[in-house]
Design a protein around this motif. Structure first.
Motif, PDB file in Angstrom:
ATOM      1  N   VAL A 101       2.218 -10.080   1.012  1.00 57.54           N
ATOM      2  CA  VAL A 101       3.326  -8.876   0.605  1.00 57.54           C
ATOM      3  C   VAL A 101       3.487  -8.072   2.091  1.00 57.54           C
ATOM      4  CG1 VAL A 101       2.951  -8.523  -1.842  1.00 57.54           C
ATOM      5  CG2 VAL A 101       1.625  -7.204  -0.501  1.00 57.54           C
ATOM      6  N   ILE A 102       4.804  -7.666   2.051  1.00 61.11           N
ATOM      7  CA  ILE A 102       5.186  -6.393   3.095  1.00 61.11           C
ATOM      8  C   ILE A 102       4.823  -5.255   2.412  1.00 61.11           C
ATOM      9  CG2 ILE A 102       6.681  -5.441   4.541  1.00 61.11           C
ATOM     10  CD1 ILE A 102       8.042  -8.587   4.507  1.00 61.11           C
ATOM     11  N   GLY A 103       4.054  -4.362   3.237  1.00 62.17           N
ATOM     12  CA  GLY A 103       3.583  -3.029   2.396  1.00 62.17           C
ATOM     13  C   GLY A 103       4.680  -2.081   2.766  1.00 62.17           C
ATOM     14  N   ARG A 104       5.972  -2.402   2.519  1.00 60.16           N
ATOM     15  CA  ARG A 104       7.019  -1.326   2.464  1.00 60.16           C
ATOM     16  C   ARG A 104       7.682  -1.294   1.231  1.00 60.16           C
ATOM     17  NH1 ARG A 104       8.667   1.294   6.998  1.00 60.16           N
ATOM     18  NH2 ARG A 104       7.379   0.632   8.856  1.00 60.16           N
ATOM     19  N   PRO A 105       7.377  -0.427   0.430  1.00 59.32           N
ATOM     20  CA  PRO A 105       6.395   0.776   0.388  1.00 59.32           C
ATOM     21  C   PRO A 105       4.896   0.295   0.380  1.00 59.32           C
ATOM     22  CG  PRO A 105       7.163   0.589  -1.876  1.00 59.32           C
ATOM     23  CD  PRO A 105       8.035  -0.353  -1.071  1.00 59.32           C
ATOM     24  N   PRO A 106       4.007   1.090   1.134  1.00 55.71           N
ATOM     25  CA  PRO A 106       2.689   0.757   0.935  1.00 55.71           C
ATOM     26  C   PRO A 106       2.101   0.336  -0.261  1.00 55.71           C
ATOM     27  CG  PRO A 106       3.075   2.587   2.471  1.00 55.71           C
ATOM     28  CD  PRO A 106       4.399   2.303   1.775  1.00 55.71           C
ATOM     29  N   GLU A 107       2.805   0.778  -1.395  1.00 54.00           N
ATOM     30  CA  GLU A 107       2.103   0.587  -2.822  1.00 54.00           C
ATOM     31  C   GLU A 107       2.364  -0.843  -3.079  1.00 54.00           C
ATOM     32  OE1 GLU A 107       4.364   3.093  -2.190  1.00 54.00           O
ATOM     33  OE2 GLU A 107       2.879   4.793  -1.957  1.00 54.00           O
ATOM     34  N   ASN A 108       3.144  -1.734  -2.237  1.00 54.68           N
ATOM     35  CA  ASN A 108       3.167  -3.071  -2.762  1.00 54.68           C
ATOM     36  C   ASN A 108       2.095  -3.852  -2.598  1.00 54.68           C
ATOM     37  OD1 ASN A 108       6.119  -2.649  -3.180  1.00 54.68           O
ATOM     38  ND2 ASN A 108       6.635  -3.651  -1.037  1.00 54.68           N
ATOM     39  N   ILE A 109       1.078  -3.222  -1.647  1.00 61.55           N
ATOM     40  CA  ILE A 109      -0.164  -4.130  -1.262  1.00 61.55           C
ATOM     41  C   ILE A 109      -0.940  -4.051  -2.497  1.00 61.55           C
ATOM     42  CG2 ILE A 109      -2.124  -3.810  -0.045  1.00 61.55           C
ATOM     43  CD1 ILE A 109      -0.252  -2.461   2.155  1.00 61.55           C
ATOM     44  N   LYS A 110      -0.967  -3.025  -3.452  1.00 58.56           N
ATOM     45  CA  LYS A 110      -1.846  -2.926  -4.377  1.00 58.56           C
ATOM     46  C   LYS A 110      -1.628  -4.229  -5.519  1.00 58.56           C
ATOM     47  CE  LYS A 110      -2.078   2.318  -4.465  1.00 58.56           C
ATOM     48  NZ  LYS A 110      -1.890   3.405  -5.291  1.00 58.56           N
ATOM     49  N   GLY A 111      -0.467  -4.641  -5.465  1.00 57.64           N
ATOM     50  CA  GLY A 111      -0.219  -5.808  -6.275  1.00 57.64           C
ATOM     51  C   GLY A 111      -0.980  -7.030  -6.025  1.00 57.64           C
TER      52      GLY A 111
END
Length: 113
Positions: A101-111
């Motif tokens: 994932v691209i962390g934009r927004p950073p919350e994408n990373i949690k997935g």
């Protein structure tokens, strides 16, 4: 293992790294401006992201605007531009196994954690 392609000077990248750190999982940091990915590695990232190369480009960077904007580029040419100018690669990118994932927004990373 989790891998994060990181630029310490970027606020969103630092926020993404913090999310990865807080997960408590083992991870590797790749400072991609210093340790530029190989063409094979960049193609693997794109495959894991399931996006076209142009969608990984930071189009507001000066080098893009001055050298590539409004040009009709093939996927291979876009990849060449990112390898020659790694600043053009969107950040942060977090990979786990064959998913990224691209962390934009950073919350994408949690997935993917």
């Amino acid at each position: 293992m989790i891998k994060i392609y990181h630029n310490p000077r970027c606020k969103k990248s630092r926020e993404g790294l913090q999310i990865v750190e807080e997960s408590g999982k083992e991870y590797e940091v790749v400072k991609y401006l210093e340790d530029v990915p190989s063409e094979k590695e960049l193609r693997e990232i794109l495959n894991c992201l399931d996006i076209k190369p142009i969608n990984l480009v930071r189009k507001n960077e000066t080098v893009w605007k001055e050298n590539y904007k409004n040009k009709s580029l093939t996927d291979d040419e876009v990849i060449e531009a990112m390898l020659a100018n790694p600043k053009l690669i969107e950040r942060p990118i977090v990979m786990k196994n064959d998913v990224a994932v691209i962390g934009r927004p950073p919350e994408n990373i949690k997935g993917i954690l």
